[in-house]
Design an enzyme around this catalytic site. Structure first.
Site, mmCIF file in Angstrom:
data_model
loop_
_atom_site.group_PDB
_atom_site.id
_atom_site.type_symbol
_atom_site.label_atom_id
_atom_site.label_comp_id
_atom_site.label_asym_id
_atom_site.label_seq_id
_atom_site.Cartn_x
_atom_site.Cartn_y
_atom_site.Cartn_z
ATOM 1 N N GLY A 13 4.451 -6.368 6.050
ATOM 2 C CA GLY A 13 4.070 -7.339 7.069
ATOM 3 C C GLY A 13 2.570 -7.449 7.229
ATOM 4 N N VAL A 36 11.181 -4.452 3.655
ATOM 5 C CA VAL A 36 10.847 -4.521 5.082
ATOM 6 C C VAL A 36 11.014 -3.144 5.723
ATOM 7 C CG1 VAL A 36 11.438 -5.633 7.273
ATOM 8 C CG2 VAL A 36 11.576 -6.931 5.127
ATOM 9 N N GLY A 65 7.345 1.408 5.136
ATOM 10 C CA GLY A 65 6.151 2.242 5.037
ATOM 11 C C GLY A 65 5.181 1.770 3.976
ATOM 12 N N LYS A 74 0.848 -1.199 0.000
ATOM 13 C CA LYS A 74 0.000 0.000 0.000
ATOM 14 C C LYS A 74 0.877 1.241 0.000
ATOM 15 C CE LYS A 74 0.733 1.581 4.383
ATOM 16 N NZ LYS A 74 1.265 2.926 4.734
ATOM 17 N N ASP A 116 -2.823 -1.730 10.050
ATOM 18 C CA ASP A 116 -3.022 -1.716 8.599
ATOM 19 C C ASP A 116 -3.643 -3.000 8.062
ATOM 20 O OD1 ASP A 116 -2.034 0.848 8.211
ATOM 21 O OD2 ASP A 116 0.026 0.171 7.924
#
Length: 283
Positions: free
Chosen positions: A102, A95, A98, A10, A136
């Site tokens: 994950g 990783v 932002g 995203k 998120d």
């Protein structure tokens, strides 16, 4: 039986922090969409009642510390599943960048196990389940364009952004969102104009969207990592029509309407950092 799931990254089109809650979380208002950069997950049922996670990344653990593992454990516990699963993750999303890598993986685990064990659980219920693990994950369960409120668990869908190209550039550092949020001084925050971003999406107005991108966390991350601010300025000077840091950083993205210009900016940014990609918006 083999089940496969795609876990898109995203980007934020707007990120605002409204206040701090009694539970320690912050109330946020985030407009998010997905981009054509994704991890891929494979699921196979095991005869033994256990969770196995495999991936090739020296930065990501393959045990119960991994958010994808936690999502599988929560799914099994919630729905009383006495079966085992092997989950293979092919990582493409950087990783601590932002980009919700994950969270996207955890959301894909919930969707994948739902299909593997033929549970027929709604996305709404899976999103509510994922919200127990991370801010998120609810958004990533749907992987559409949406505004997230509360601490990220309240999702309202929005029209997809106008079709465009995205250049993402990431310096060789990781940024902890917990560290950034811990530095927030609410009276000093500069709030983005979320209303204008929403209007731009509803109107399908690309220029208006680019002109009103905003992220209240940028000054905090910029002060901690000045190279992120330099990267954003470099992309702006290269001619990107809209430029912003995604999430708590350090990834910076630029939006371009036309491929030729996007390709030129992509080549320009490769002189500033190694990790630069030219991709499409999904949403």
């Amino acid at each position: 039986m083999l089940v496969m799931e795609k876990a898109p990254a995203k980007i934020n089109l707007s990120l605002d922090v409204l206040n701090k809650r009694e539970d320690g979380y912050h109330d946020v208002e985030m407009v998010m969409t997905t981009i054509d950069l994704a991890d891929r997950l494979e699921f196979r049922e095991l005869s033994a009642d256990k969770i196995q996670l495999s991936l090739e990344s020296r930065y990501v653990p393959s045990d119960e510390r991994n958010l994808a593992y936690k999502a599988a454990a929560l799914f099994k516990e919630t729905y009383k599943i006495n079966k085992g699963v092997h989950i293979r993750i092919d990582k493409s999303i950087p990783v601590s960048a932002g980009l919700a890598g994950g969270s996207a993986d955890a959301a894909a685990v919930l969707r994948g196990l739902n299909r593997l064990w033929q549970m027929d659980i709604s996305l709404t219920e899976l999103a509510d389940l994922g919200a127990q693990l991370g801010a998120d994950i609810a958004f990533c369960v749907y992987s559409k364009t949406a505004i997230a409120k509360g601490y990220g668990e309240l999702i309202e869908f929005l029209p997809a952004p106008p079709a465009c190209w995205v250049v993402i550039a990431r310096p060789d550092i990781g940024v902890s969102s917990y560290t950034v949020f811990d530095q927030i001084n609410l009276p000093e925050l500069e709030h983005p104009d979320t209303k204008e971003v929403l209007e731009a999406l509803n109107e399908g107005n690309f220029s208006k969207l680019c002109n009103h991108l905003g992220n209240a966390l940028e000054p905090i991350t910029f002060s901690m990592h000045p190279e992120v601010a330099k990267l954003k300025e470099a992309m702006r000077l290269a001619g990107a029509e809209g430029v912003m840091m995604s999430g708590s950083g350090p990834t910076v993205f630029g939006l371009m309407k036309h491929h030729r210009k996007a390709l030129r900016i992509y080549n320009s940014m490769r002189g500033f950092c190694k990790d630069v990609q030219l991709i499409r918006m999904l949403g």
